[in-house]
Design a protein around this motif. Structure first.
Motif, PDB file in Angstrom:
ATOM      1  N   ALA B 125       0.845  -1.207   0.000  1.00 57.34           N
ATOM      2  CA  ALA B 125       0.000   0.000   0.000  1.00 57.34           C
ATOM      3  C   ALA B 125       0.882   1.260   0.000  1.00 57.34           C
ATOM      4  N   ARG B 126       2.050   1.173   0.650  1.00 60.39           N
ATOM      5  CA  ARG B 126       2.936   2.332   0.733  1.00 60.39           C
ATOM      6  C   ARG B 126       3.495   2.742  -0.627  1.00 60.39           C
ATOM      7  N   ASP B 127       3.620   1.766  -1.559  1.00 56.44           N
ATOM      8  CA  ASP B 127       4.174   2.087  -2.882  1.00 56.44           C
ATOM      9  C   ASP B 127       3.362   3.188  -3.569  1.00 56.44           C
ATOM     10  N   TRP B 128       2.051   3.198  -3.339  1.00 55.49           N
ATOM     11  CA  TRP B 128       1.198   4.213  -3.966  1.00 55.49           C
ATOM     12  C   TRP B 128       1.567   5.613  -3.477  1.00 55.49           C
ATOM     13  N   LEU B 129       1.996   5.700  -2.226  1.00 55.00           N
ATOM     14  CA  LEU B 129       2.402   6.986  -1.657  1.00 55.00           C
ATOM     15  C   LEU B 129       3.743   7.404  -2.247  1.00 55.00           C
ATOM     16  N   ARG B 130       4.649   6.447  -2.338  1.00 52.43           N
ATOM     17  CA  ARG B 130       5.970   6.729  -2.890  1.00 52.43           C
ATOM     18  C   ARG B 130       5.847   7.235  -4.323  1.00 52.43           C
ATOM     19  N   GLN B 131       4.886   6.694  -5.058  1.00 53.08           N
ATOM     20  CA  GLN B 131       4.679   7.119  -6.446  1.00 53.08           C
ATOM     21  C   GLN B 131       3.886   8.418  -6.533  1.00 53.08           C
ATOM     22  N   GLY B 132       3.547   9.007  -5.399  1.00 55.34           N
ATOM     23  CA  GLY B 132       2.830  10.283  -5.419  1.00 55.34           C
ATOM     24  C   GLY B 132       1.396  10.169  -5.878  1.00 55.34           C
ATOM     25  N   VAL B 134      -1.235   8.921  -3.898  1.00 57.79           N
ATOM     26  CA  VAL B 134      -2.217   9.053  -2.820  1.00 57.79           C
ATOM     27  C   VAL B 134      -1.654  10.031  -1.776  1.00 57.79           C
ATOM     28  N   SER B 135      -2.525  10.526  -0.898  1.00 55.20           N
ATOM     29  CA  SER B 135      -2.095  11.475   0.140  1.00 55.20           C
ATOM     30  C   SER B 135      -1.636  10.774   1.409  1.00 55.20           C
ATOM     31  N   ALA B 136      -2.099   9.544   1.601  1.00 59.52           N
ATOM     32  CA  ALA B 136      -1.760   8.812   2.809  1.00 59.52           C
ATOM     33  C   ALA B 136      -1.987   7.331   2.542  1.00 59.52           C
ATOM     34  N   ALA B 137      -1.415   6.492   3.417  1.00 66.35           N
ATOM     35  CA  ALA B 137      -1.531   5.049   3.196  1.00 66.35           C
ATOM     36  C   ALA B 137      -1.429   4.306   4.510  1.00 66.35           C
ATOM     37  N   CYS B 148       7.082  12.418   3.968  1.00 63.21           N
ATOM     38  CA  CYS B 148       5.929  11.860   4.681  1.00 63.21           C
ATOM     39  C   CYS B 148       6.342  11.461   6.096  1.00 63.21           C
ATOM     40  N   ASP B 149       5.365  11.385   6.984  1.00 64.37           N
ATOM     41  CA  ASP B 149       5.608  10.836   8.314  1.00 64.37           C
ATOM     42  C   ASP B 149       4.896   9.501   8.442  1.00 64.37           C
ATOM     43  N   ALA B 150       5.479   8.605   9.260  1.00 61.94           N
ATOM     44  CA  ALA B 150       4.875   7.285   9.493  1.00 61.94           C
ATOM     45  C   ALA B 150       4.566   7.145  10.974  1.00 61.94           C
ATOM     46  N   LEU B 151       3.331   6.800  11.266  1.00 61.11           N
ATOM     47  CA  LEU B 151       2.875   6.690  12.652  1.00 61.11           C
ATOM     48  C   LEU B 151       2.551   5.226  12.933  1.00 61.11           C
ATOM     49  N   PRO B 152       3.200   4.594  13.938  1.00 57.57           N
ATOM     50  CA  PRO B 152       2.869   3.180  14.201  1.00 57.57           C
ATOM     51  C   PRO B 152       1.472   3.056  14.806  1.00 57.57           C
ATOM     52  N   GLN B 265       1.483  12.328   3.917  1.00 59.55           N
ATOM     53  CA  GLN B 265       2.290  13.401   3.340  1.00 59.55           C
ATOM     54  C   GLN B 265       2.305  14.559   4.315  1.00 59.55           C
ATOM     55  N   ARG B 266       3.502  15.096   4.591  1.00 53.22           N
ATOM     56  CA  ARG B 266       3.607  16.143   5.601  1.00 53.22           C
ATOM     57  C   ARG B 266       2.759  17.363   5.237  1.00 53.22           C
ATOM     58  N   ALA B 267       2.733  17.726   3.949  1.00 54.48           N
ATOM     59  CA  ALA B 267       1.967  18.904   3.535  1.00 54.48           C
ATOM     60  C   ALA B 267       0.471  18.715   3.779  1.00 54.48           C
ATOM     61  N   MET B 268       0.026  17.445   3.803  1.00 59.50           N
ATOM     62  CA  MET B 268      -1.399  17.173   3.971  1.00 59.50           C
ATOM     63  C   MET B 268      -1.773  16.921   5.422  1.00 59.50           C
TER      64      MET B 268
END
Lengths: 289, 289
Positions: B125-132, B134-137, B148-152, B265-268
């Motif tokens: 699911a994270r690959d979609w974020l890396r490719q720009g 999606v806004s979050a994953a 981006c930030d990652a929250l456990p 994404q940090r901006a979002m």
């Protein structure tokens, strides 16, 4: 004659996502796998694998994988004494998501194969067959693909549903064109036209609906139950929530029936006969005539 | 500055699958939509739409759609008096299929947006974020994507399960390497490594498992209940069948915990703060610490 050892390597790479995993599954070295693919690509003059990672099939690569599946499945119908010791028979099918979420799973026990399911919405599952990527498909499209037969199965009934709160907020005076243009609808994916078709049936006009995209059957129904939007839900999925009053129809007695068809490649029909029989029987019990 | 009217047309075409549907949704003529896209493509020197049918976005087209979604979502955080009258805010998220099938749906009510969900398995699911795109994953990958930030969030517990019949047939003397090499496993898709990881945990060896591919969460669990194979099922989905004895663990007390992370994404992040709060709260209640 195609090089079937190379096709087996191709198929393992596509299904496992890497040359290494394919090599391990086949019990050969990665360089042997790599050479088989290179040889096949050179002979056919086409790239068959996008190297990735993860590795994936090109259009021709996917067609060749499907061809190998079919050859293996046909081999299982030979007398047991003739059966070669190749890999297990894999059957690639396109199934619409709502059938897979409701009546379809039990029929899979009718054939002793490994299933590779492709899931799409009911209007597009047939496209996979047309592209030669699956052996059979369940789809709403009645027209047979060339070389295939289409068997009518009956209709899946969809109801336009929302929560009582959602109805009170968005349709206080009943369902209107203005209400439908403003209330969020939930749609399976960009290709899913069920909500628009129902709105056209309800209002006589083709409307463009704002909405969410939720490409999974049960989460779709849950999003409707959470009040995120209205949506078309198969009656069998909606029954408990309807019975308990958590969901209500937007308009009473205005269902949408979607006729489903079982499309089978003619060359594969004999091998798939037990599955076809199970599908007919279960569809007769679970779908509307 | 980008041409936002053209981006709006681009986004409607991708989400609705045709120039005509986009034109109707925007209340302009198809030729106006066509010209906007052509102008944008010429200015950027790239094809943005595969014409189809159905029409679909190229990689750059999808990134531009995602950019428009983000701009619109950011606009909703402006004071109401400043809010422009553009289209509704759409939030594109990548969610792993098992989260969507279990704890995730209720959190969607935390933000008044239209959701466009992309469903993939937890490892990708994270690959979609890396490719720009999606806004979050929500993903099992702990490493933040740049920007981006990652929250456990806690862990989803999976159990390796099968029916009592299946266990008696394939593992009469308990789970062995030879048994796992021969018994069909059920896998979500070619990228899903859960079954292999569990088999490695159980035997200490990396095994290559024969199996079915069933890319939908509840049908996956149903296929296991039908005895088609063994598979890793989230404990919350499996609970009723386990309790009733329809499913049993392959090995007692050998679960596999998959830690999940919310990538934003940090901006979002400011615009998504209410959703992030709802996700933290629900994950704390539904996942394992």
């Amino acid at each position: 004659m195609l090089d079937y050892a190379a096709l087996a390597a191709l198929s393992e790479i596509i299904r496992r996502g890497s040359f290494e995993a394919a090599a391990a599954a086949l019990g050969v070295t990665p360089s042997a796998v790599s050479q088989r693919i290179k040889g096949l690509e050179e002979r056919l003059g086409q790239v068959l694998i996008h190297r990735g990672p993860p590795a994936s099939g090109t259009e021709t690569g996917l067609r060749l994988m499907q061809h190998l599946d079919q050859v293996r499945l046909l081999e299982t119908t030979l007398a047991a004494s003739l059966r070669p010791t190749g890999g297990p028979a894999v059957l690639r099918l396109a199934v619409n998501a709502d059938s897979l979420a409701t009546w379809f799973p039990p029929v899979m026990t009718a054939l002793p194969v490994l299933y590779d399911l492709v899931v799409d919405d009911q209007d597009h599952a047939r496209d996979w067959l047309r592209q030669g990527q699956v052996s059979a498909a369940i789809s709403s499209d009645p027209d047979p693909v060339p070389g295939c037969d289409a068997l009518p199965l009956g209709a899946m009934r969809y109801l336009a549903l929302a929560t009582p709160d959602f109805l009170a907020r968005h349709f206080p005076d009943g369902v209107t064109e203005a209400g439908l243009r403003a209330a969020p609808a939930i749609t399976f994916n960009a290709k899913d036209a069920l909500q628009s078709r129902w709105a056209q049936k309800a209002t006589g006009r083709r409307l463009h609906l704002p909405g969410h995209l939720i490409p999974a059957s049960e989460p779709f129904a849950r999003a409707v139950e959470l009040g995120l939007g209205w949506g078309m839900i198969p009656e069998s999925i909606a029954a408990p929530a309807l019975h308990q009053g958590r969901l209500q129809p937007l308009v009473p007695d205005l269902p949408l029936d979607v006729a489903l068809h079982w499309h089978v490649q003619r060359a594969m029909a004999p091998a798939l006969a037990p599955l076809t029989a199970a599908i007919r029987k279960r569809a007769a019990a679970e779908l509307r005539p």
